[in-house]
Write a protein that holds these residues in place. Structure first.
Motif, PDB file in Angstrom:
ATOM      1  N   TRP A   1       0.844  -1.209   0.000  1.00  0.00           N
ATOM      2  CA  TRP A   1       0.000   0.000   0.000  1.00  0.00           C
ATOM      3  C   TRP A   1       0.874   1.253   0.000  1.00  0.00           C
ATOM      4  O   TRP A   1       0.650   2.188  -0.761  1.00  0.00           O
ATOM      5  CB  TRP A   1      -0.904  -0.038   1.237  1.00  0.00           C
ATOM      6  N   ILE A   2       1.884   1.264   0.871  1.00  0.00           N
ATOM      7  CA  ILE A   2       2.948   2.275   0.765  1.00  0.00           C
ATOM      8  C   ILE A   2       4.269   1.506   0.834  1.00  0.00           C
ATOM      9  O   ILE A   2       4.336   0.429   1.434  1.00  0.00           O
ATOM     10  CB  ILE A   2       2.881   3.351   1.882  1.00  0.00           C
ATOM     11  N   PRO A   3       5.338   2.038   0.233  1.00  0.00           N
ATOM     12  CA  PRO A   3       6.578   1.274   0.160  1.00  0.00           C
ATOM     13  C   PRO A   3       7.102   0.757   1.506  1.00  0.00           C
ATOM     14  O   PRO A   3       7.606  -0.351   1.595  1.00  0.00           O
ATOM     15  CB  PRO A   3       7.562   2.259  -0.478  1.00  0.00           C
ATOM     16  N   CYS A   4       6.973   1.548   2.581  1.00  0.00           N
ATOM     17  CA  CYS A   4       7.582   1.105   3.846  1.00  0.00           C
ATOM     18  C   CYS A   4       6.570   0.403   4.754  1.00  0.00           C
ATOM     19  O   CYS A   4       6.811   0.299   5.960  1.00  0.00           O
ATOM     20  CB  CYS A   4       8.222   2.289   4.568  1.00  0.00           C
ATOM     21  N   GLU A   5       5.501  -0.078   4.174  1.00  0.00           N
ATOM     22  CA  GLU A   5       4.432  -0.679   4.995  1.00  0.00           C
ATOM     23  C   GLU A   5       4.959  -1.703   6.005  1.00  0.00           C
ATOM     24  O   GLU A   5       4.543  -1.721   7.157  1.00  0.00           O
ATOM     25  CB  GLU A   5       3.393  -1.318   4.065  1.00  0.00           C
TER      26      GLU A   5
ATOM     27  N   GLN B   1      -1.159  14.352   3.947  1.00  0.00           N
ATOM     28  CA  GLN B   1      -0.102  14.980   3.157  1.00  0.00           C
ATOM     29  C   GLN B   1       0.992  13.959   2.819  1.00  0.00           C
ATOM     30  O   GLN B   1       1.453  13.870   1.675  1.00  0.00           O
ATOM     31  CB  GLN B   1       0.506  16.143   3.968  1.00  0.00           C
ATOM     32  N   LEU B   2       1.374  13.185   3.809  1.00  0.00           N
ATOM     33  CA  LEU B   2       2.438  12.185   3.617  1.00  0.00           C
ATOM     34  C   LEU B   2       2.046  11.203   2.509  1.00  0.00           C
ATOM     35  O   LEU B   2       2.832  10.911   1.607  1.00  0.00           O
ATOM     36  CB  LEU B   2       2.673  11.450   4.946  1.00  0.00           C
ATOM     37  N   LYS B   3       0.820  10.720   2.585  1.00  0.00           N
ATOM     38  CA  LYS B   3       0.375   9.706   1.613  1.00  0.00           C
ATOM     39  C   LYS B   3       0.364  10.274   0.198  1.00  0.00           C
ATOM     40  O   LYS B   3       0.919   9.686  -0.731  1.00  0.00           O
ATOM     41  CB  LYS B   3      -1.031   9.233   2.014  1.00  0.00           C
TER      42      LYS B   3
ATOM     43  N   LYS C   1       1.645  13.225  -1.101  1.00  0.00           N
ATOM     44  CA  LYS C   1       2.810  13.927  -1.671  1.00  0.00           C
ATOM     45  C   LYS C   1       4.104  13.129  -1.593  1.00  0.00           C
ATOM     46  O   LYS C   1       5.076  13.482  -2.251  1.00  0.00           O
ATOM     47  CB  LYS C   1       2.997  15.279  -0.970  1.00  0.00           C
ATOM     48  N   TYR C   2       4.147  12.086  -0.762  1.00  0.00           N
ATOM     49  CA  TYR C   2       5.411  11.348  -0.615  1.00  0.00           C
ATOM     50  C   TYR C   2       5.243   9.848  -0.891  1.00  0.00           C
ATOM     51  O   TYR C   2       5.856   9.316  -1.815  1.00  0.00           O
ATOM     52  CB  TYR C   2       6.007  11.572   0.789  1.00  0.00           C
ATOM     53  N   CYS C   3       4.410   9.167  -0.093  1.00  0.00           N
ATOM     54  CA  CYS C   3       4.315   7.701  -0.234  1.00  0.00           C
ATOM     55  C   CYS C   3       3.849   7.331  -1.642  1.00  0.00           C
ATOM     56  O   CYS C   3       4.458   6.476  -2.291  1.00  0.00           O
ATOM     57  CB  CYS C   3       3.350   7.128   0.794  1.00  0.00           C
TER      58      CYS C   3
ATOM     59  N   LYS D   1       6.525   7.750  -4.093  1.00  0.00           N
ATOM     60  CA  LYS D   1       7.773   7.064  -3.696  1.00  0.00           C
ATOM     61  C   LYS D   1       8.911   8.055  -3.447  1.00  0.00           C
ATOM     62  O   LYS D   1      10.052   7.819  -3.835  1.00  0.00           O
ATOM     63  CB  LYS D   1       8.164   6.029  -4.756  1.00  0.00           C
ATOM     64  N   LYS D   2       8.580   9.151  -2.813  1.00  0.00           N
ATOM     65  CA  LYS D   2       9.621  10.136  -2.486  1.00  0.00           C
ATOM     66  C   LYS D   2      10.207   9.812  -1.113  1.00  0.00           C
ATOM     67  O   LYS D   2      10.266  10.677  -0.221  1.00  0.00           O
ATOM     68  CB  LYS D   2       9.017  11.530  -2.478  1.00  0.00           C
ATOM     69  N   CYS D   3      10.608   8.574  -0.939  1.00  0.00           N
ATOM     70  CA  CYS D   3      11.032   8.113   0.387  1.00  0.00           C
ATOM     71  C   CYS D   3      12.317   8.785   0.856  1.00  0.00           C
ATOM     72  O   CYS D   3      12.524   8.952   2.055  1.00  0.00           O
ATOM     73  CB  CYS D   3      11.189   6.595   0.385  1.00  0.00           C
TER      74      CYS D   3
ATOM     75  N   ASN E   1      13.000  11.757   0.649  1.00  0.00           N
ATOM     76  CA  ASN E   1      12.694  13.098   1.163  1.00  0.00           C
ATOM     77  C   ASN E   1      11.843  13.060   2.425  1.00  0.00           C
ATOM     78  O   ASN E   1      11.275  14.072   2.820  1.00  0.00           O
ATOM     79  CB  ASN E   1      11.975  13.920   0.087  1.00  0.00           C
ATOM     80  N   CYS E   2      11.718  11.900   3.001  1.00  0.00           N
ATOM     81  CA  CYS E   2      10.878  11.779   4.202  1.00  0.00           C
ATOM     82  C   CYS E   2      11.744  11.232   5.330  1.00  0.00           C
ATOM     83  O   CYS E   2      12.624  10.394   5.107  1.00  0.00           O
ATOM     84  CB  CYS E   2       9.676  10.905   3.857  1.00  0.00           C
ATOM     85  N   ALA E   3      11.526  11.742   6.555  1.00  0.00           N
ATOM     86  CA  ALA E   3      12.403  11.374   7.678  1.00  0.00           C
ATOM     87  C   ALA E   3      12.361   9.863   7.947  1.00  0.00           C
ATOM     88  O   ALA E   3      13.364   9.256   8.319  1.00  0.00           O
ATOM     89  CB  ALA E   3      11.981  12.144   8.934  1.00  0.00           C
ATOM     90  N   VAL E   4      11.198   9.241   7.723  1.00  0.00           N
ATOM     91  CA  VAL E   4      11.063   7.803   7.947  1.00  0.00           C
ATOM     92  C   VAL E   4      11.907   7.044   6.913  1.00  0.00           C
ATOM     93  O   VAL E   4      12.686   6.146   7.241  1.00  0.00           O
ATOM     94  CB  VAL E   4       9.577   7.372   7.835  1.00  0.00           C
ATOM     95  N   GLY E   5      11.750   7.449   5.649  1.00  0.00           N
ATOM     96  CA  GLY E   5      12.503   6.795   4.567  1.00  0.00           C
ATOM     97  C   GLY E   5      13.998   6.987   4.777  1.00  0.00           C
ATOM     98  O   GLY E   5      14.784   6.045   4.594  1.00  0.00           O
ATOM     99  N   ALA E   6      14.399   8.192   5.176  1.00  0.00           N
ATOM    100  CA  ALA E   6      15.829   8.468   5.388  1.00  0.00           C
ATOM    101  C   ALA E   6      16.370   7.506   6.444  1.00  0.00           C
ATOM    102  O   ALA E   6      17.459   6.972   6.317  1.00  0.00           O
ATOM    103  CB  ALA E   6      16.014   9.911   5.832  1.00  0.00           C
TER     104      ALA E   6
HETATM  105  S1  SF4 Z   1       9.440   5.967   3.633  1.00  0.00           S
HETATM  106 FE1  SF4 Z   1       8.215   7.809   3.910  1.00  0.00          FE
HETATM  107  S2  SF4 Z   1       7.503   8.307   1.845  1.00  0.00           S
HETATM  108 FE2  SF4 Z   1       8.274   6.245   1.785  1.00  0.00          FE
HETATM  109  S3  SF4 Z   1       6.473   5.005   2.079  1.00  0.00           S
HETATM  110 FE3  SF4 Z   1       7.410   5.275   4.071  1.00  0.00          FE
HETATM  111  S4  SF4 Z   1       6.401   7.030   4.980  1.00  0.00           S
HETATM  112 FE4  SF4 Z   1       5.955   7.032   2.782  1.00  0.00          FE
END
Ligand code: SF4
Length: 425
Positions: free
Chosen positions: A129-133, A401-403, A405-407, A410-412, A414-419
């Motif tokens: 559903w989102i890459p880091c699920e 917003q996260l879902k 504009k980022y998830c 796949k702008k992972c 640019n997101c603190a969780v993805g980083a």
């Molecule tokens: S790393 Fe960030 S942008 Fe990527 S799926 Fe997870 S929460 Fe969304």
């Protein structure tokens, strides 16, 4: 490999730092990677590097291939004359600045740790559903919190830009701007467009003149909505029509087309006519609503401005003009009030704070969101299922917003969780 990832690796200095060389085999030390620039011009400003025995301060530009410099039109762009370092993944072509000189080139590829690229690819190739699920629940909550705070501010900033445009169109009239925002929200997704068109066709100053008469407000709103064009089937609609005919002529009004109103999957208590009647009642009992919102500090008191409105008795058992229905609640339900507070009041406060450069209104906007329970839409519930709970509207808004504009994009990086995930050992 993509440019976002190289950007990320450069920004957080995730490349190996020792014995670096430029493409001309000169020793290079990255003293500071600089500041990321999301506007026009080079990717990083205030970069500081030592090449050989010389220290350089200027900008850096990041590309996958060196030849992207040419493809992106930097060769003829003077704004790139201060680029001291061209950071590339592959050095496929010699490039020149607009002034004919050549920037130093740093090929970053050999210095990128394998695990970074691997983690990144694993993450963004994921089809969940989102890459880091699968990883999200294992990320330290501090990073999730950090990410959500950034998302909330980003969302409020985006919305306030839209408000600024609207304000501009209304020649700086905050009362009129707020009225249009409020009307949009009364459209509750399905009828945002007709509500907005209605507001634009019927300026607030006209409604203000008739604020003391709920009947005249209804005549104006229902008439402009295009609901009084058909032959009347009862006395009340007939009298609204007569009143509207007079007011329409007086103010040279043109109604919107009634076919714009949608009913698909709406429950009768949410039908446009019911929302219009509630809106009329809100205007009737709330003089200078925007000024009152600015003056009202406590979230509980702000809520009260929208609670307890009461439609005229006709609409309490009619959900369309001339169509009798079961009893309808006279006022706005709790969910509807929350929706107005989230999408109109907090946005207006934030935008007003920006416009007047007064941080007090930013704080009030965020405090208001914190006082409202989290929304319970599909996206917020799904995040909850995979480990991110939101208790109040500030975090549910951040998740939206996260879902989007980022998830979803796949702008992972640019997101603190993805980083955090990409950079984990
Ligand atoms: S790393 Fe960030 S942008 Fe990527 S799926 Fe997870 S929460 Fe969304």
């Amino acid at each position: 490999m993509n440019e976002d990832l190289i950007n990320f690796i450069w920004r957080f200095r995730l490349f190996r730092q020792k014995t670096l060389l430029t493409s001309r085999n000169e020793p290079i030390e990255i003293i500071s990677p600089g500041f990321y620039n999301s506007h026009a011009g080079p990717d990083f400003t205030d970069v500081k590097v030592r090449i050989g025995s010389t220290t350089w301060i200027g900008s850096a530009e990041i590309h996958i291939r060196a030849s992207d410099w040419e493809r992106h039109g930097h060769s003829g762009d003077k704004a790139y004359n201060n680029v001291i370092l061209h950071v590339v993944y592959e050095n496929d072509l010699r490039m020149l600045r607009a002034d004919g000189t050549e920037p130093s080139v740093f090929v970053i590829k050999p210095y990128i740790p394998e695990n970074i690229q691997e983690h990144y690819l694993q993450l963004i190739r994921n089809m969940n559903w989102i890459p880091c699920e699968k990883q999200l629940s294992r990320v330290d909550p501090i990073y999730v919190e950090d990410c959500l705070q950034r998302m909330l501010i980003e969302r409020m900033e985006e919305k306030s830009e839209q408000v600024a445009e609207l304000l501009n169109r209304n020649q700086g009239d905050w009362s009129e701007t707020f009225y249009i925002l409020l009307c949009r929200t009364f459209g509750f997704k399905l009828n945002v467009l007709p509500f907005e068109l209605l507001a634009r066709s019927l300026p607030m100053r006209i409604l203000e003149r008739h604020r003391d008469s709920l009947f005249q407000l209804e005549a104006l709103l229902f008439g402009q909505a295009g609901f009084l064009e058909e032959p009347a089937s009862d006395e009340y609609i007939l009298s609204l029509q007569e009143e509207y005919r007079y007011l329409r002529h007086k103010y040279s009004l043109t109604p919107i087309e009634s076919y714009l109103w949608k009913y698909l999957r709406l429950r009768p208590q949410n039908f446009p006519a019911v929302r219009l009647a509630q809106f009329a009642s809100l205007i009737h009992r709330s003089p200078h609503l925007f000024s009152r919102i600015l003056e009202t500090r406590e979230p509980v008191a702000l809520r009260k401005l929208f609670e307890g409105i009461s439609m005229s008795s006709y609409w309490q058992n009619h959900n369309k003009p001339g169509k009798e229905s079961a009893k309808i609640a006279a006022g706005l339900g709790r969910e509807s009030v929350n929706n107005i507070l989230i999408n109109t009041v907090s946005v207006a406060l934030y935008s007003y704070g920006k416009y007047t450069d007064n941080s007090h209104f930013f704080s009030r906007s965020i405090c208001l969101l914190e006082s409202i329970p989290a929304e319970t839409n599909r996206i917020v519930l799904k995040y909850r299922e995979i480990g991110v709970k939101s208790m109040s509207a500030d975090s549910s808004q951040a998740l939206l917003q996260l879902k989007k504009k980022y998830c979803d994009q796949k702008k992972c990086v640019n997101c603190a969780v993805g980083a955090r995930i990409i950079n984990s050992a």
